[in-house]
Design an enzyme around this catalytic site. Sequence first.
Site, PDB file in Angstrom:
ATOM      1  N   ASP A   1      72.576  30.109  59.567  1.00  0.00           N
ATOM      2  CA  ASP A   1      71.920  30.407  60.836  1.00  0.00           C
ATOM      3  C   ASP A   1      72.471  29.543  61.966  1.00  0.00           C
ATOM      4  O   ASP A   1      72.494  29.974  63.123  1.00  0.00           O
ATOM      5  CB  ASP A   1      70.413  30.178  60.707  1.00  0.00           C
ATOM      6  CG  ASP A   1      69.748  31.253  59.859  1.00  0.00           C
ATOM      7  OD1 ASP A   1      70.426  32.245  59.524  1.00  0.00           O
ATOM      8  OD2 ASP A   1      68.558  31.099  59.520  1.00  0.00           O
ATOM      9  N   GLY A   2      72.910  28.325  61.650  1.00  0.00           N
ATOM     10  CA  GLY A   2      73.491  27.465  62.681  1.00  0.00           C
ATOM     11  C   GLY A   2      74.748  28.058  63.292  1.00  0.00           C
ATOM     12  O   GLY A   2      75.010  27.890  64.487  1.00  0.00           O
TER      13      GLY A   2
ATOM     14  N   ASP B   1      52.455  15.185  70.348  1.00  0.00           N
ATOM     15  CA  ASP B   1      53.860  14.842  70.145  1.00  0.00           C
ATOM     16  C   ASP B   1      54.796  15.707  70.969  1.00  0.00           C
ATOM     17  O   ASP B   1      55.959  15.348  71.161  1.00  0.00           O
ATOM     18  CB  ASP B   1      54.230  14.976  68.662  1.00  0.00           C
ATOM     19  CG  ASP B   1      53.727  13.789  67.846  1.00  0.00           C
ATOM     20  OD1 ASP B   1      53.204  12.843  68.466  1.00  0.00           O
ATOM     21  OD2 ASP B   1      53.858  13.808  66.616  1.00  0.00           O
TER      22      ASP B   1
END
Length: 523
Positions: free
Chosen positions: A287-288, A396
């Site tokens: 996927d990268g 966060d």
Amino acid sequence: MLPNKIINNSSGDANMACSQSENGFVSSFSLFPEKAVQELLQSPVQGSDDHLIEFSETLRTVAKALRRVAEGKASAQAEAAVWKHKYELERARHQQFENRGKSCPELQPDHDDMRTNNPINRHTLCNETKERSERCCSRNGICSHEVLRDGSPDSDSKMIRKASFKLSWCCKGDQSDQQKHDIVSFERGNITTAQRSSKQISLKWESSPQTVLILTKPNSVSVQILCAEMIRWLRQQKELHIYVEPRVRVELLVESSYFNFVETWKDDKEISALHTKVDLVITLGGDGTVLWAASMFKGPVPPVVPFSLGSLGFMTPFYSEHYKECLESILKGPISITLRHRLQCHVVRDAAKNEYETEEPILVLNEVTIDRGISSFLTNLECYCDNSFVTCVQGDGLILSTTSGSTAYSLAAGGSMVHPQVPGILFTPICPHSLSFRPLIMPEHVTLRVQVPFNSRSPAWASFDGKDRKQLEPGDALVCSMAPWPVPTACLVDSTNDFLRSIHEGLHWNLRKTQSFDGPRES
């Protein structure tokens, strides 16, 4: 009058303390009004001094008024961003129509009409030009005589005609009463979404593809071997033009001088023109690698064929062992595709005079994340949707994700898995400091604005598809909207089948041992 009353009705020590408190409050209030008010309110009241209590309440009212002013300013900035976005879209459509008129002889107006200044003639000219455009480009919006040159128009390089295609959505079965309908508009072979559809999208080539771009995962010997083998087959059997990255071309030439025919690019300017030359993009990796392929195209994206050679396979349905059969079927067509939407992000600095002074837009296929970085403080983010205040994020951070990225960071933060062809923007908090803060799914047409308020204890950090990290100081904002250019990825079966198979194989979704059949039963 109120401070004088306090000084007159107090002792000498109290006078000194009150004077210091007053002076300290004035200097702190201009910078941190809420903090100063809270410190003053938390300090014990000496005796039953009604004047001091009245003074504290007045300060609280002033702090609330200042907060409302800050929210009003942010709302006005968000509205300005919306109008800017509308203006840019209108200007792009106007420029697109002008370019089409220049490339199509039938759209050129008569010179007599161009010379006239009569408003009636100009109105008639616009109507005639629109009719000519519809006749010339038919329903698909493709001029049959449009030819793209490889290089500058003045060069003597050979002509390369880019492959044209047609997209339509269709229903299962031949007996369906529903007919096929075109759902996208076209310009020089590029895809831009004109209307959304929940049906399966099919791509049919109207002329054979001629140029292929191959992108590979780096530092993998198996990928290098497969890439060389695939290039030989595409060149010898299909006689296609091949583009690769500069790094890959060097590796191929080290292996053999046979690969001299492989083309590449030299600078960013040539990369920006790739979509005018390439008919098909093949990715060899996970996927990268698909994310990297999408990031190379800042505008239109050619159809992408992703082969699974990585760790995850949410967007890579094709198996490398059968690449010849897969590419044979894809080059022949028709094929099912998934239009994966992207987000267009702008960083607006506090020093900017207006919303037009933004940094270069960044396109993301998965998500944009705003977090606290290395700071130990909670993030403080004000979020707006168009002209409406959404919420203040304390935690966060925050994830703004596409539906293709719903199985990535958003899923780990508690967001829902969404079919990639569902048009929407996922609004997912990261470890919020409130148990009632649940994720949202916004419609695709909205513009989201995330701003770091001036009273934030620390800056925030924004990352785009896990890279290109940027710091957001107090007063800076991030504006996100749906990009007009989706990423079309080829499907092994269809978009729904591929999506369900990916979550079953990649996540082992709802995998459990089957319940025994010989247990207790209802009578």
